[in-house]
Motif scaffolding. Structure first.
Motif, PDB file in Angstrom:
ATOM      1  N   GLY A 153       2.839  26.698  -8.360  1.00 13.59           N
ATOM      2  CA  GLY A 153       3.621  27.531  -9.254  1.00 13.59           C
ATOM      3  C   GLY A 153       3.573  27.107 -10.702  1.00 13.59           C
ATOM      4  N   VAL A 154       2.920  25.983 -10.998  1.00 16.90           N
ATOM      5  CA  VAL A 154       2.821  25.512 -12.378  1.00 16.90           C
ATOM      6  C   VAL A 154       1.506  26.023 -12.959  1.00 16.90           C
ATOM      7  CG1 VAL A 154       2.805  23.515 -13.908  1.00 16.90           C
ATOM      8  CG2 VAL A 154       4.137  23.464 -11.784  1.00 16.90           C
ATOM      9  N   GLY A 155       1.568  27.195 -13.570  1.00 17.92           N
ATOM     10  CA  GLY A 155       0.377  27.792 -14.150  1.00 17.92           C
ATOM     11  C   GLY A 155      -0.410  28.637 -13.172  1.00 17.92           C
ATOM     12  N   PHE A 156      -0.098  28.510 -11.883  1.00 12.97           N
ATOM     13  CA  PHE A 156      -0.801  29.259 -10.862  1.00 12.97           C
ATOM     14  C   PHE A 156       0.215  29.799  -9.862  1.00 12.97           C
ATOM     15  CE2 PHE A 156      -3.394  25.614 -12.226  1.00 12.97           C
ATOM     16  CZ  PHE A 156      -4.421  26.291 -12.857  1.00 12.97           C
ATOM     17  N   ALA A 157      -0.292  30.418  -8.798  1.00 15.70           N
ATOM     18  CA  ALA A 157       0.613  30.912  -7.764  1.00 15.70           C
ATOM     19  C   ALA A 157       1.333  29.746  -7.094  1.00 15.70           C
ATOM     20  CB  ALA A 157      -0.180  31.701  -6.725  1.00 15.70           C
ATOM     21  N   ASN A 158       2.455  30.038  -6.475  1.00 22.91           N
ATOM     22  CA  ASN A 158       3.202  29.040  -5.725  1.00 22.91           C
ATOM     23  C   ASN A 158       3.028  29.356  -4.248  1.00 22.91           C
ATOM     24  OD1 ASN A 158       4.903  27.164  -4.670  1.00 22.91           O
ATOM     25  ND2 ASN A 158       6.708  27.768  -5.854  1.00 22.91           N
ATOM     26  N   ILE A 159       2.104  28.662  -3.593  1.00 24.35           N
ATOM     27  CA  ILE A 159       1.788  28.913  -2.186  1.00 24.35           C
ATOM     28  C   ILE A 159       2.020  27.627  -1.411  1.00 24.35           C
ATOM     29  CG2 ILE A 159       0.033  29.653  -0.531  1.00 24.35           C
ATOM     30  CD1 ILE A 159      -1.315  31.218  -2.729  1.00 24.35           C
TER      31      ILE A 159
END
Length: 567
Positions: A153-159
């Motif tokens: 979730g830091v700069g990208f998706a949170n998966i």
């Protein structure tokens, strides 16, 4: 639906403009088929809607390098360029073979999709730089895992983690994995075992390329249709820039590519997978230092005499005629071009024979050689089933393309016999050259049993002119396993020693109700069981014999007693 983000990679302000110029230049000689994406202002590209669900890569970063603005010459198409074409058009041999194999495989299972291998190459270029320039082993597995950033979730998706770290080594969050950058949850659904090594490995280019192709074809897409093509690519990464970048490489590769050795492909520049971690580079082989030549004795009064100042020479500053000459680089010895493939031969295949409905125990195996008689690895070989048969390779295929291994051999997938008996041919050909094929004769024999027995032991009796109250039921087996679909013949015989057809005693009835004492065309069911039609007694009393004979020669003889009821 995955969360949407802003731009994830650092790009110059001119990225979109350069992309538009590149695509416009490539579009000038567009081949028939899929229409190219146009400029960044194209309404069609801007309005393309990603399919629902999490994208294949989890919107991980990708390489934004664009193809050269000039069209690569196809090998042999220009006298101005070498046969290998431009550097960027080269695709590592194993990677290229994997893309072509995936296209061939999908053409057999989903011909309406029309997935081109150049599209897989475009995605592979953008996602991993063709597996880091083809750094794969002989089986097509990357020499080290290719991992995207942690999707926290830091700069990208949170998966959150979905594979317990099995593929990405992270038990907290997922990461995109392998040369085609699958997140583990997507790989769990689409992962394939294209090289049939018993593993679905996202870091294997054969497995990953086939999985990517199948994903692109999902939901009945026809990739020859522009809308379906755009949606398929956007399903990989929900980004219009991503769509334009992939389409630009797709168009570029359609204009000509060539094979380069594994590990020698062009590495992209930018924030792609592993960009946060340095990629180890091969240790350079040290070049021996040339031994200096001895200095000649100075000539009196010459420029090298004591007290005189040497005059700098033209080659090296301060190195005059009497000094040490600069070391000369040895002339590189050109590597001889590999000898072309000249033949394909049987590599010790045994007899190809199987009973209907059963697997063949042998597989067709061939070896590819060059003019020097040496085995040639990484050559694509097509195995195909030829003839009137319903036998199929693993997965229901009639044709498959595989690459030869390090020893130049390749083994066809396992064969499964159908119900149609008879002979057919398994043909092996080299895809790159017109050579005589290797044909293997294969045979499917009828289902058979090696044993048959009654399922009960109750005495079978009837009064004269009456019907036997109990049914006759038998079970056939082959090598101690049930034998389904086995043909059985039932005959009333005179004696075990002389099993002629009896003309009196118990009988069956044909379709018209007439007595018959031999029945053919009987078959065991899925459990290997056969229940005979009703049996009737005539006026003759005594003990009679019924013999059942299976395909394969197994027999059982059953007693039938006809007697008047006790008074």
């Amino acid at each position: 639906m995955a969360a949407q983000f802003g731009r994830r990679l650092r790009r110059g302000a001119t990225t979109a403009t350069v992309a538009a110029a590149a695509v416009a230049a490539l579009s000038a000689s567009q081949a028939p088929g899929v229409l190219p994406a146009t400029s960044g202002d194209s309404r069609e590209a801007a309005d393309a809607t990603p399919p629902p669900g999490t994208p294949v890569t989890g919107n991980s970063p990708y390489y934004t390098d664009l193809p050269p603005l000039h069209t690569p010459d196809k090998p042999g198409a220009s006298i101005d360029l070498p046969a290998t074409g431009t550097t960027e058009a080269g695709i590592p041999a194993t990677v290229l073979a994997a893309y072509k194999q995936a296209q061939q495989s999908i053409a057999g299972t989903d011909p309406g999709c029309h997935v081109p291998w150049q599209l897989l190459a475009a995605i592979g270029k953008v996602e991993s730089g063709q597996a880091r320039g083809g750094r794969v082993d002989a089986n097509g597995t990357t020499l080290s895992p290719i991992l995207g950033p942690v999707l926290n979730g830091v700069g990208f998706a949170n998966i959150s983690d979905t594979d317990k770290g099995a593929y990405d080594g992270d038990s907290t969050h997922d990461r995109a994995v392998g040369p085609m950058q699958f997140i583990p949850s997507t790989w769990a659904r689409w992962g394939q075992d294209a090289n049939e090594d018993g593993r679905k490995d996202p870091n294997n280019i054969h497995d990953a390329a086939l999985a990517a192709g199948l994903y692109l074809c999902a939901d009945g897409r026809d990739l020859a249709v522009k809308g379906d093509l755009d949606r398929a690519i956007l399903g990989y990464n929900h980004s219009q820039e991503y769509l334009r970048t992939v389409l630009s490489w797709f168009d570029y590769y359609k204009r000509g590519t060539h094979e380069v050795p594994d590990g020698s492909g062009v590495l992209p520049v930018g924030n792609g997978p592993d960009s946060s971690r340095p990629t180890p580079t091969p240790t350079p082989i040290p070049t021996p230092t040339p031994k200096p030549k001895p200095k000649p004795e100075p000539t009196p009064g010459g420029s090298g005499s004591p007290g005189s100042k040497p005059t700098p020479g033209p080659s090296e500053p301060g190195d005059g005629p009497g000094g040490t000459p600069p070391p000369t680089k040895p002339t590189p010895v050109p590597t001889p071009a590999p000898s072309p493939v000249t033949r394909i031969e049987d590599a010790g295949t045994g007899e190809l024979a199987a009973m209907a409905g059963r697997p063949f125990t042998e597989r067709a195996t061939v070896r590819v050689k060059n003019a020097a008689g040496k085995s040639v690895p990484k050559q694509l070989v097509r195995f195909e089933i030829v003839g009137d048969t319903d036998a199929r390779f693993t997965g229901g295929k009639t044709s498959v393309i595989l690459a030869t291994g390090a020893d130049g051999t390749v083994e066809a997938p396992a064969l499964q016999a159908g119900e149609k008996t008879g002979r057919f041919t398994v043909r092996a050909t080299v895809t790159s050259r017109k050579l005589l094929p290797v044909d293997f004769a294969a045979t499917v024999t009828a289902r058979a049993a090696d044993a048959v027995a009654r399922t009960g032991d109750k005495a079978l009796t009837a009064a004269p002119g009456a019907e036997f109250a109990d049914d006759v039921e038998v079970k056939a087996t082959y090598k101690d396993a049930v034998a389904p679909g086995v043909a059985v013949t039932a005959t009333m015989i005179t004696s075990p020693e002389k099993p002629d057809t009896n003309d009196k005693g118990p009988y069956f009835k044909d379709a018209e109700g007439k007595p018959v004492r031999t029945l053919t065309g009987l078959k065991t069911d899925a459990d290997g069981v056969l229940k005979l039609p009703k049996i009737f007694a005539d006026d003759a009393e005594g003990t009679f014999l019924l013999r059942l004979t299976t395909e394969g020669g197994a027999t059982v003889t059953i007693e039938l007693k006809v007697a008047a009821p006790a008074s």
